[in-house]
Design an enzyme around this catalytic site. Structure first.
Site, PDB file in Angstrom:
ATOM      1  CG  ASP A  51      -1.824   1.206   1.287  1.00 26.23           C
ATOM      2  OD1 ASP A  51      -3.010   1.075   0.943  1.00 26.23           O
ATOM      3  OD2 ASP A  51      -1.348   2.298   1.688  1.00 26.23           O
ATOM      4  CE1 TYR A  56       0.778   8.026   2.484  1.00 23.48           C
ATOM      5  CE2 TYR A  56       1.190   5.767   1.808  1.00 23.48           C
ATOM      6  CZ  TYR A  56       0.407   6.687   2.461  1.00 23.48           C
ATOM      7  OH  TYR A  56      -0.747   6.275   3.088  1.00 23.48           O
ATOM      8  CE  LYS A  81      -3.667   4.840   0.765  1.00 24.10           C
ATOM      9  NZ  LYS A  81      -2.248   4.409   0.717  1.00 24.10           N
ATOM     10  CG  HIS A 112      -4.489   9.785   0.502  1.00 25.43           C
ATOM     11  ND1 HIS A 112      -3.138   9.822   0.214  1.00 25.43           N
ATOM     12  CD2 HIS A 112      -4.576   9.223   1.723  1.00 25.43           C
ATOM     13  CE1 HIS A 112      -2.457   9.300   1.215  1.00 25.43           C
ATOM     14  NE2 HIS A 112      -3.304   8.939   2.154  1.00 25.43           N
ATOM     15  CG  LEU A 194       0.042  -2.517  15.093  1.00 19.56           C
ATOM     16  CD1 LEU A 194       1.526  -2.830  15.036  1.00 19.56           C
ATOM     17  CD2 LEU A 194      -0.739  -3.704  15.645  1.00 19.56           C
ATOM     18  CB  ILE A 232      -1.776  -1.720   5.267  1.00 17.51           C
ATOM     19  CG1 ILE A 232      -2.659  -0.523   5.699  1.00 17.51           C
ATOM     20  CG2 ILE A 232      -2.399  -2.436   4.074  1.00 17.51           C
ATOM     21  CD1 ILE A 232      -2.704   0.596   4.672  1.00 17.51           C
ATOM     22  CE  LYS A 234       6.096   3.098   9.115  1.00 17.74           C
ATOM     23  NZ  LYS A 234       6.310   4.550   9.268  1.00 17.74           N
ATOM     24  CB  SER A 235       7.837  -3.033  10.593  1.00 17.82           C
ATOM     25  OG  SER A 235       9.071  -3.152  11.282  1.00 17.82           O
ATOM     26  NE  ARG A 240       8.571  -5.776  15.978  1.00 14.64           N
ATOM     27  CZ  ARG A 240       8.827  -4.707  16.728  1.00 14.64           C
ATOM     28  NH1 ARG A 240       8.118  -3.602  16.582  1.00 14.64           N
ATOM     29  NH2 ARG A 240       9.801  -4.723  17.617  1.00 14.64           N
TER      30      ARG A 240
END
Length: 281
Positions: A51, A56, A81, A112, A194, A232, A234-235, A240
């Site tokens: 994604d 971004y 997006k 978006h 999270l 989705i 992210k790390s 992780r």
């Protein structure tokens, strides 16, 4: 030791029949110069849903990683997006995103943010319907659309959005918006699943993690998955990344889901879509 990815990633069937991996990889705030390496690591870990977004500024890195991976195009689900400042020029914006990604099509193209003060999201949706008809995207959807925005859009739409992607995590689940979206046939996708880490220390999460031999992150992601929500996380850390994929191995019970849902506190992390008006340019 926490369990790592051993189970196939489930998929959600969208309202047009397209299937999307339920657990994907987000690249929000990933620096452009690091994106190719990080996405290559994610693909190596087993992610098949990436994604990104024009805002971004890392679509090119995503595309480079896809090209370097050798994975067949049809095996990776790619979302990007439409920037807020380009709602009046969706066709050109889509072309620019495809060029940056090095792709002939994306799997999902989202508005978006609604930016209601602009009054352009209905116009943008009409243009996106044409992109969908032309095969530049396999599905179209929205991001950060509240109930009022959906109520404005749908009477004018020929295509019902396939996805509504919005902030959702245990302390800010937006359950009413999720229920409304699903009632309309719109799949729910959670970003900041999270709570940007803020929800991981909650007592019920820690208790369930100990019970299942999982990490707190795996429990929260499993909570999303148990509700049919697309997520989705992210790390930038490959260990992780694999840990997050391991969430698919922990099917939570309805009682577990309710225990985590009780953490709801209305604690929004990101901007409020009712008033957000940044251009992203």
């Amino acid at each position: 030791m926490s369990q790592t990815h051993k189970t196939a990633i489930p998929a959600v069937t969208l309202n047009n029949g397209v299937r999307i991996p339920q657990l994907g990889f987000g690249v929000f705030q990933v620096p452009p110069e690091e994106t190719q390496r990080i996405v290559e690591d994610a693909l190596e870990a087993g992610y098949r849903h990436i994604d990104t977004a024009a805002a971004y500024r890392n679509e090119a890195g995503v595309g480079a990683a896809l090209a370097a991976s050798g994975i067949p195009r049809e095996d990776v689900f790619v979302t990007t997006k439409l920037r807020n400042g380009e709602q009046g020029m969706a066709r050109e914006a889509s072309r620019n995103s495809l060029n940056a990604l090095g792709l002939d099509y994306v799997d999902l193209y989202l508005i978006h943010w609604p930016v209601p003060s602009q009054g352009l999201f209905i116009q943008a949706w009409t243009a996106m319907e044409k992109l969908y008809a032309d095969g530049q995207t396999r599905a179209i959807g929205v991001s950060n659309f509240l109930a009022d925005h959906l109520d404005m859009l749908l009477p004018t739409a020929d295509v019902v959005p396939a996805v509504n992607q919005f902030e959702s995590h245990p302390t800010f689940a937006q359950q009413e918006l999720a229920a409304k979206s699903r009632s309309l046939g719109i799949a729910v996708e959670a970003y900041s699943p999270l709570g940007q880490g803020a929800d991981l220390g909650a007592a019920p999460v820690a208790s369930l993690a100990a019970r299942y031999g999982a990490t707190p992150a795996q429990i929260v992601l499993a909570w999303h998955l148990a509700q049919g929500t697309i997520v989705i996380p992210k790390s930038a850390d490959s260990a992780r990344m694999r840990e997050n994929l391991g969430a698919v191995a922990f099917p939570l019970t309805p009682a577990d889901v309710a225990e985590i849902a009780a953490l709801e506190s209305g604690a929004r992390v990101g901007a409020d879509p009712a008033v957000a008006a940044f251009s992203q340019m």
